[in-house]
Design a protein around this motif. Structure first.
Motif, mmCIF file in Angstrom:
data_model
loop_
_atom_site.group_PDB
_atom_site.id
_atom_site.type_symbol
_atom_site.label_atom_id
_atom_site.label_comp_id
_atom_site.label_asym_id
_atom_site.label_seq_id
_atom_site.Cartn_x
_atom_site.Cartn_y
_atom_site.Cartn_z
ATOM 1 N N TYR A 154 -47.580 -21.709 77.251
ATOM 2 C CA TYR A 154 -47.120 -22.876 78.256
ATOM 3 C C TYR A 154 -46.428 -22.131 79.293
ATOM 4 C CZ TYR A 154 -42.209 -21.448 77.715
ATOM 5 O OH TYR A 154 -41.127 -20.118 77.956
ATOM 6 N N ALA A 155 -46.247 -23.173 80.601
ATOM 7 C CA ALA A 155 -46.165 -22.470 81.774
ATOM 8 C C ALA A 155 -44.832 -22.201 82.370
ATOM 9 C CB ALA A 155 -46.600 -24.176 82.801
ATOM 10 N N SER A 156 -44.745 -20.839 82.504
ATOM 11 C CA SER A 156 -43.466 -20.860 82.605
ATOM 12 C C SER A 156 -43.171 -20.435 84.078
ATOM 13 C CB SER A 156 -42.607 -19.477 81.705
ATOM 14 O OG SER A 156 -43.294 -17.875 82.281
ATOM 15 N N ALA A 157 -43.859 -20.254 84.797
ATOM 16 C CA ALA A 157 -44.097 -21.137 86.376
ATOM 17 C C ALA A 157 -44.917 -21.856 86.908
ATOM 18 C CB ALA A 157 -43.601 -19.719 87.034
ATOM 19 N N LEU A 158 -44.727 -22.400 87.931
ATOM 20 C CA LEU A 158 -45.493 -23.390 88.365
ATOM 21 C C LEU A 158 -45.778 -23.864 89.873
ATOM 22 C CD1 LEU A 158 -44.362 -26.972 86.452
ATOM 23 C CD2 LEU A 158 -46.753 -25.618 86.403
ATOM 24 N N GLN A 159 -46.515 -23.911 90.838
ATOM 25 C CA GLN A 159 -47.058 -23.945 92.008
ATOM 26 C C GLN A 159 -47.960 -24.743 92.898
ATOM 27 O OE1 GLN A 159 -47.958 -20.445 94.061
ATOM 28 N NE2 GLN A 159 -47.983 -21.291 96.504
ATOM 29 N N LYS A 174 -38.809 -40.343 84.076
ATOM 30 C CA LYS A 174 -39.940 -40.150 84.978
ATOM 31 C C LYS A 174 -39.295 -38.841 86.340
ATOM 32 C CE LYS A 174 -42.054 -43.147 88.521
ATOM 33 N NZ LYS A 174 -42.470 -42.437 89.555
ATOM 34 N N GLY A 175 -40.276 -38.238 86.592
ATOM 35 C CA GLY A 175 -39.765 -36.980 87.020
ATOM 36 C C GLY A 175 -40.697 -37.725 88.912
ATOM 37 N N LEU A 176 -40.420 -36.718 88.904
ATOM 38 C CA LEU A 176 -40.961 -36.898 90.860
ATOM 39 C C LEU A 176 -42.097 -36.523 91.618
ATOM 40 C CD1 LEU A 176 -38.059 -33.886 92.532
ATOM 41 C CD2 LEU A 176 -38.197 -36.293 91.829
ATOM 42 N N GLY A 177 -43.534 -35.886 90.056
ATOM 43 C CA GLY A 177 -44.522 -35.855 90.552
ATOM 44 C C GLY A 177 -45.192 -35.128 90.925
ATOM 45 N N ILE A 178 -44.295 -34.327 91.287
ATOM 46 C CA ILE A 178 -45.018 -33.370 92.561
ATOM 47 C C ILE A 178 -45.174 -32.325 91.827
ATOM 48 C CG2 ILE A 178 -44.211 -30.614 93.461
ATOM 49 C CD1 ILE A 178 -41.834 -32.238 94.133
ATOM 50 N N PHE A 179 -45.410 -31.420 90.280
ATOM 51 C CA PHE A 179 -45.859 -31.191 89.307
ATOM 52 C C PHE A 179 -47.059 -31.679 88.953
ATOM 53 C CE2 PHE A 179 -42.958 -27.377 89.962
ATOM 54 C CZ PHE A 179 -43.779 -27.370 90.998
ATOM 55 N N ASP A 180 -48.572 -32.101 87.849
ATOM 56 C CA ASP A 180 -49.549 -33.331 87.727
ATOM 57 C C ASP A 180 -49.364 -32.452 86.070
ATOM 58 O OD1 ASP A 180 -50.954 -34.895 87.869
ATOM 59 O OD2 ASP A 180 -52.869 -34.375 87.706
ATOM 60 N N VAL A 181 -47.780 -32.174 85.387
ATOM 61 C CA VAL A 181 -48.489 -32.126 84.067
ATOM 62 C C VAL A 181 -46.636 -32.749 83.546
ATOM 63 C CG1 VAL A 181 -46.742 -29.816 84.577
ATOM 64 C CG2 VAL A 181 -47.776 -30.063 82.844
ATOM 65 N N VAL A 216 -33.584 -20.187 78.827
ATOM 66 C CA VAL A 216 -32.719 -21.379 77.685
ATOM 67 C C VAL A 216 -33.813 -23.024 78.008
ATOM 68 C CG1 VAL A 216 -30.429 -22.346 77.020
ATOM 69 C CG2 VAL A 216 -30.524 -20.537 77.962
ATOM 70 N N HIS A 217 -33.928 -23.204 77.253
ATOM 71 C CA HIS A 217 -34.651 -24.383 76.852
ATOM 72 C C HIS A 217 -35.714 -25.068 75.707
ATOM 73 C CE1 HIS A 217 -39.084 -23.320 77.395
ATOM 74 N NE2 HIS A 217 -38.274 -21.927 77.925
ATOM 75 N N SER A 218 -35.697 -26.674 75.504
ATOM 76 C CA SER A 218 -36.352 -27.203 74.517
ATOM 77 C C SER A 218 -37.642 -27.483 74.534
ATOM 78 C CB SER A 218 -35.174 -28.215 73.984
ATOM 79 O OG SER A 218 -33.825 -27.768 73.475
ATOM 80 N N PHE A 219 -37.451 -28.064 76.234
ATOM 81 C CA PHE A 219 -38.717 -28.595 76.452
ATOM 82 C C PHE A 219 -40.140 -27.837 77.945
ATOM 83 C CE2 PHE A 219 -35.788 -31.338 75.306
ATOM 84 C CZ PHE A 219 -36.399 -32.860 74.663
ATOM 85 N N TYR A 220 -40.967 -27.846 77.213
ATOM 86 C CA TYR A 220 -41.522 -26.756 78.447
ATOM 87 C C TYR A 220 -42.550 -28.019 78.821
ATOM 88 C CZ TYR A 220 -44.792 -27.408 74.138
ATOM 89 O OH TYR A 220 -45.803 -27.884 73.745
ATOM 90 N N ALA A 221 -43.656 -27.265 80.009
ATOM 91 C CA ALA A 221 -44.527 -27.836 80.806
ATOM 92 C C ALA A 221 -45.823 -27.066 79.857
ATOM 93 C CB ALA A 221 -44.805 -27.507 82.515
ATOM 94 N N PRO A 222 -46.653 -27.685 79.749
ATOM 95 C CA PRO A 222 -47.919 -27.063 79.189
ATOM 96 C C PRO A 222 -49.016 -26.738 79.784
ATOM 97 C CG PRO A 222 -47.582 -29.446 78.138
ATOM 98 C CD PRO A 222 -47.051 -29.225 79.131
ATOM 99 N N SER A 223 -49.901 -25.393 79.328
ATOM 100 C CA SER A 223 -50.012 -24.564 80.378
ATOM 101 C C SER A 223 -51.498 -25.685 81.670
ATOM 102 C CB SER A 223 -51.326 -24.075 79.846
ATOM 103 O OG SER A 223 -50.399 -22.651 78.985
ATOM 104 N N CYS A 224 -51.121 -25.293 82.320
ATOM 105 C CA CYS A 224 -52.657 -26.082 83.675
ATOM 106 C C CYS A 224 -52.371 -25.669 84.987
ATOM 107 C CB CYS A 224 -51.278 -27.699 83.514
ATOM 108 S SG CYS A 224 -49.448 -26.819 84.957
ATOM 109 N N PRO A 225 -53.624 -26.141 85.428
ATOM 110 C CA PRO A 225 -53.693 -25.099 86.827
ATOM 111 C C PRO A 225 -53.158 -25.198 87.437
ATOM 112 C CG PRO A 225 -54.793 -27.977 86.358
ATOM 113 C CD PRO A 225 -54.079 -27.834 85.146
#
Length: 193
Positions: free
Chosen positions: A160-165, A93-100, A139-148
């Protein structure tokens, strides 16, 4: 300017410190909530495995502080992933800041994705003066899918999303501190926010 790197035992701190010094700034390493709250800019690094990193964050009591911060916060690599809702890595479970939700690359590709890859669809002051399709180090095996909330995209098996805001929170899957002049420009842009 007071820059604090959150120290919770899961960071690749030295290379970030050196990159900040090359830009003419000093950063302090801290897990003190008052010091973190008083910072002008906060960097939330992360290297390693999500569930053990989250456990360290919980033990330090910082999991409740980070989502309440009002100044610009930059999560790097695992730091960005921990800012998401959850990760398939260790069913965390993450911090829930980004909704992905963070998911794993399929066995069809070599993991971790390690090395240089392009970022594009750039849309944030974080990328001022940065051209589309610049190469960043990952360097990563997991990723955040494309999202708003995606502000940069990379393609490795999938886009995939390589940066989020979201508001004052920023995250990069790539390591700006290991990505040469372009990465340093991104850090410099972050310090100007």
């Amino acid at each position: 300017m007071k820059i604090v790197i959150i120290n919770y035992g899961a960071g690749n701190i030295q290379s970030i410190m050196f990159a900040i010094e090359r830009l003419g700034f000093k950063a302090i390493l801290s897990n003190n909530p008052d010091e973190i709250k008083a910072a002008d800019k906060v960097i939330f690094p992360g290297v390693g495995e999500a569930s053990s990193a989250m456990k360290m964050l919980l033990e330090s009591g910082l999991e409740t502080l980070i989502p309440t911060l009002k100044q610009p916060v930059l999560g790097i690599c695992l730091g960005m992933q921990l800012m998401c809702n959850k990760s398939e890595e260790g069913n965390t479970k993450g911090l829930g800041i980004f909704d992905v939700d963070v998911i794993k690359f399929t066995p069809k590709v070599k993991v971790p994705q390690m090395g240089w890859n392009q970022i594009y669809n750039l849309k944030s002051p974080l990328f001022n003066g940065i051209n589309e399709n610049e190469y960043m180090y990952l360097v990563h095996s997991f990723y955040a899918p494309s999202c708003p909330e995606a502000i940069a995209t990379t393609n490795y098996e999938v886009e995939y999303a390589s940066a989020l805001q979201k508001g004052n929170f920023f995250g990069t899957q790539f390591h700006p501190e290991k990505s040469g002049d372009i990465g340093e420009q991104i850090l410099a842009n972050f310090f100007k926010l």
